[in-house]
Design a protein around this motif. Sequence first.
Motif, PDB file in Angstrom:
ATOM      1  N   GLY A 265      45.320  22.421  79.619  1.00  0.00           N
ATOM      2  CA  GLY A 265      45.148  23.384  78.506  1.00  0.00           C
ATOM      3  C   GLY A 265      46.639  23.339  77.809  1.00  0.00           C
ATOM      4  N   LEU A 266      47.557  23.605  78.696  1.00  0.00           N
ATOM      5  CA  LEU A 266      49.120  24.025  78.417  1.00  0.00           C
ATOM      6  C   LEU A 266      49.563  22.416  77.454  1.00  0.00           C
ATOM      7  N   ALA A 267      49.264  21.464  78.123  1.00  0.00           N
ATOM      8  CA  ALA A 267      49.652  20.241  77.267  1.00  0.00           C
ATOM      9  C   ALA A 267      48.979  19.911  75.956  1.00  0.00           C
ATOM     10  N   PHE A 268      47.769  20.394  76.199  1.00  0.00           N
ATOM     11  CA  PHE A 268      46.785  20.312  74.688  1.00  0.00           C
ATOM     12  C   PHE A 268      47.515  21.249  73.643  1.00  0.00           C
ATOM     13  N   MET A 269      47.962  22.343  74.120  1.00  0.00           N
ATOM     14  CA  MET A 269      48.430  23.379  72.901  1.00  0.00           C
ATOM     15  C   MET A 269      49.858  22.975  72.653  1.00  0.00           C
ATOM     16  N   ALA A 270      50.478  22.316  73.828  1.00  0.00           N
ATOM     17  CA  ALA A 270      51.870  22.048  73.202  1.00  0.00           C
ATOM     18  C   ALA A 270      52.058  20.733  72.285  1.00  0.00           C
ATOM     19  N   LEU A 271      51.259  19.898  72.451  1.00  0.00           N
ATOM     20  CA  LEU A 271      51.064  18.866  71.647  1.00  0.00           C
ATOM     21  C   LEU A 271      50.386  18.715  70.427  1.00  0.00           C
ATOM     22  N   ASN A 272      49.690  19.873  70.294  1.00  0.00           N
ATOM     23  CA  ASN A 272      48.760  20.022  69.064  1.00  0.00           C
ATOM     24  C   ASN A 272      48.965  21.285  68.248  1.00  0.00           C
ATOM     25  N   PRO A 273      49.957  21.267  67.379  1.00  0.00           N
ATOM     26  CA  PRO A 273      50.523  22.192  66.538  1.00  0.00           C
ATOM     27  C   PRO A 273      49.405  23.119  66.058  1.00  0.00           C
ATOM     28  N   TYR A 274      48.256  22.426  65.667  1.00  0.00           N
ATOM     29  CA  TYR A 274      47.060  23.155  65.036  1.00  0.00           C
ATOM     30  C   TYR A 274      46.689  24.325  66.019  1.00  0.00           C
ATOM     31  N   MET A 275      46.949  24.424  67.047  1.00  0.00           N
ATOM     32  CA  MET A 275      46.715  25.541  68.038  1.00  0.00           C
ATOM     33  C   MET A 275      47.506  26.664  67.694  1.00  0.00           C
ATOM     34  N   THR A 276      48.505  26.516  67.611  1.00  0.00           N
ATOM     35  CA  THR A 276      49.607  27.537  67.563  1.00  0.00           C
ATOM     36  C   THR A 276      50.396  27.840  66.190  1.00  0.00           C
ATOM     37  N   ALA A 277      50.011  26.794  65.152  1.00  0.00           N
ATOM     38  CA  ALA A 277      50.598  26.997  63.934  1.00  0.00           C
ATOM     39  C   ALA A 277      50.681  28.293  63.398  1.00  0.00           C
ATOM     40  N   ARG A 278      51.604  29.059  62.820  1.00  0.00           N
ATOM     41  CA  ARG A 278      51.424  30.261  62.017  1.00  0.00           C
ATOM     42  C   ARG A 278      51.318  29.924  60.496  1.00  0.00           C
ATOM     43  N   ASP A 279      50.501  30.634  59.761  1.00  0.00           N
ATOM     44  CA  ASP A 279      50.359  30.424  58.314  1.00  0.00           C
ATOM     45  C   ASP A 279      50.383  31.725  57.687  1.00  0.00           C
ATOM     46  N   PRO A 280      51.585  31.983  57.311  1.00  0.00           N
ATOM     47  CA  PRO A 280      51.979  33.206  56.665  1.00  0.00           C
ATOM     48  C   PRO A 280      51.418  33.347  55.235  1.00  0.00           C
ATOM     49  N   VAL A 281      51.283  32.143  54.703  1.00  0.00           N
ATOM     50  CA  VAL A 281      50.707  32.456  53.266  1.00  0.00           C
ATOM     51  C   VAL A 281      49.211  31.920  53.282  1.00  0.00           C
ATOM     52  N   TYR A 282      48.334  32.260  54.579  1.00  0.00           N
ATOM     53  CA  TYR A 282      47.317  32.192  54.555  1.00  0.00           C
ATOM     54  C   TYR A 282      46.367  32.234  53.292  1.00  0.00           C
ATOM     55  N   ARG A 283      45.357  31.259  52.842  1.00  0.00           N
ATOM     56  CA  ARG A 283      44.804  31.682  51.506  1.00  0.00           C
ATOM     57  C   ARG A 283      43.571  30.474  51.609  1.00  0.00           C
ATOM     58  N   VAL A 284      42.549  30.633  50.822  1.00  0.00           N
ATOM     59  CA  VAL A 284      41.417  30.141  50.670  1.00  0.00           C
ATOM     60  C   VAL A 284      41.650  28.666  50.117  1.00  0.00           C
ATOM     61  N   ALA A 285      41.305  27.539  50.620  1.00  0.00           N
ATOM     62  CA  ALA A 285      41.447  26.287  50.265  1.00  0.00           C
ATOM     63  C   ALA A 285      41.200  26.015  48.983  1.00  0.00           C
ATOM     64  N   ASP A 286      42.161  25.321  48.283  1.00  0.00           N
ATOM     65  CA  ASP A 286      41.686  24.865  46.868  1.00  0.00           C
ATOM     66  C   ASP A 286      40.179  23.977  46.833  1.00  0.00           C
ATOM     67  N   PRO A 287      39.438  24.505  45.855  1.00  0.00           N
ATOM     68  CA  PRO A 287      38.060  23.700  46.020  1.00  0.00           C
ATOM     69  C   PRO A 287      38.184  22.216  45.754  1.00  0.00           C
ATOM     70  N   ALA A 288      39.552  21.544  45.395  1.00  0.00           N
ATOM     71  CA  ALA A 288      39.612  20.235  45.210  1.00  0.00           C
ATOM     72  C   ALA A 288      40.017  19.607  46.581  1.00  0.00           C
ATOM     73  N   ASP A 289      40.384  20.453  47.475  1.00  0.00           N
ATOM     74  CA  ASP A 289      40.671  19.959  48.786  1.00  0.00           C
ATOM     75  C   ASP A 289      39.573  19.568  49.567  1.00  0.00           C
ATOM     76  N   ALA A 290      39.739  18.489  50.404  1.00  0.00           N
ATOM     77  CA  ALA A 290      38.602  18.115  51.608  1.00  0.00           C
ATOM     78  C   ALA A 290      38.285  19.060  52.410  1.00  0.00           C
ATOM     79  N   GLY A 291      37.131  19.221  52.724  1.00  0.00           N
ATOM     80  CA  GLY A 291      36.629  20.447  53.797  1.00  0.00           C
ATOM     81  C   GLY A 291      36.697  21.622  53.373  1.00  0.00           C
ATOM     82  N   PRO A 292      36.172  22.542  54.378  1.00  0.00           N
ATOM     83  CA  PRO A 292      35.913  23.912  54.351  1.00  0.00           C
ATOM     84  C   PRO A 292      36.961  24.677  54.473  1.00  0.00           C
TER      85      PRO A 292
END
Length: 458
Positions: A265-292
Amino acid sequence: MPPQRPAPSARFTPPSRVRAAAFGLLGTVALVAFGLRIGDVAFVDEYAYISQSYYADLFLTGEWNDPAWLDFPGYDLMPLPKYLIGTALRVSNEPRPGPAAARMWYANTHSTFGTPRTLTSARVPSILVGGLGCLALAAIGAMAFDFRVGIAAGVLLMLNPLYALHAHRAMSEAPCEAFLMASLALALAAWRRSFAGRASGFRILGLLAGAGVAAALAVLAKFNGLLALMTIAAWAGLAWAIPRGAGWGWLWFATGSALAAVTAGLAFMALNPYMTARDPVYRVADPADAGPLRPGPLGAWGRFRLLIDHRRAMSAGQQRIFPHNALKRLPERAKVVAVQGFGRFGPFGPATSDSTIRYDMRQDRGAFAWLPLCLGAMGYAMAYGRMQSRRREPPAAWAVAAWALVSLTVVTLYLPMAWDRYLLPIQAPFSLLAAAAIVGAWDALARLAGWKPRLEPS
């Protein structure tokens, strides 16, 4: 009362230099065999990983809070294959596509990027880890049975058409399988030590911590890697259930299994920044972007659950888009596992397969030989493990049988589509069981003929 010393083993044990040479030859032949197919026609999903290889640059340069980690590509595909491909492109001085290429691929899954050399470079990591997987399986076989079984298992896996197919594709399957087997090789070494009368507990813990890191790498390639932790848990239960003399090895292994899960679990979190990345400019994705929508400021557990939910949603979507391949009932899944898993994707299957035909005698006739052999090999492993137990050796053959049963059960229960990659996890354990049965049959014939090979204590 001190534990009894093990009785002499009947394992075939050549000198260490012979073993090293044989493992080196196996690895070399596997790399050559997989490398010869590096120029095969591209598979569409390979370019999904190539288009997202820019994540390797973000990771290697320490940009672990870049908003791109929370974009749809950041959690749609696991990061390890993208790291490997991106690194290979860097080493070969090939340009990495950027986020625009990733969006383009989602808009048109037949999009391609770069030159033929780009694809060739991107496939090199899969070839390397494909060879690693053959060596890891050989190591498991040598520990569980004997040296000959290990080498035979590595060869059978190398010849398996499904494993060989993914061992040169720039995708997630080869890294997942290779690191899964590396994890189990380390865990089996710890499991065997847990049967020693005076088990070296800290060595067991160290091996299982390493197994946890390798399991994390497998999961960072594909969620199939969780089979490593499931198998280690099954081995912990097996170690507790098997009677033995004095000693607390089983408890050391149980503790180490928990440590393996935590380390993973620790190695998974350390090697996958998706798990810990901060998003100070959180916003709704542009409709043109792929995905939800972007996942937002979820905690690590919430983001992990989002990954699980996302995979379930993707499987459900695949069933809607490709209804001819969809498997919605357990009897259908079991039949596909038996017919395709041991037929067209077994060692007697064709080099290339056609998934549009659910059951095809031309593709699946190998199951008539391979499935009975594997079932008989399961029985052989149970008998061999009993013999090991009677000789007061670690009954490692039972551990291999447990791995095969865990893989077969999970694949059969989960299998959402009649596609080749979903049936890959059962190929390695059953190749090992079959190799053990073949070597055992050879030994039986040799004894009947009056020829006795030179055996040494293990």
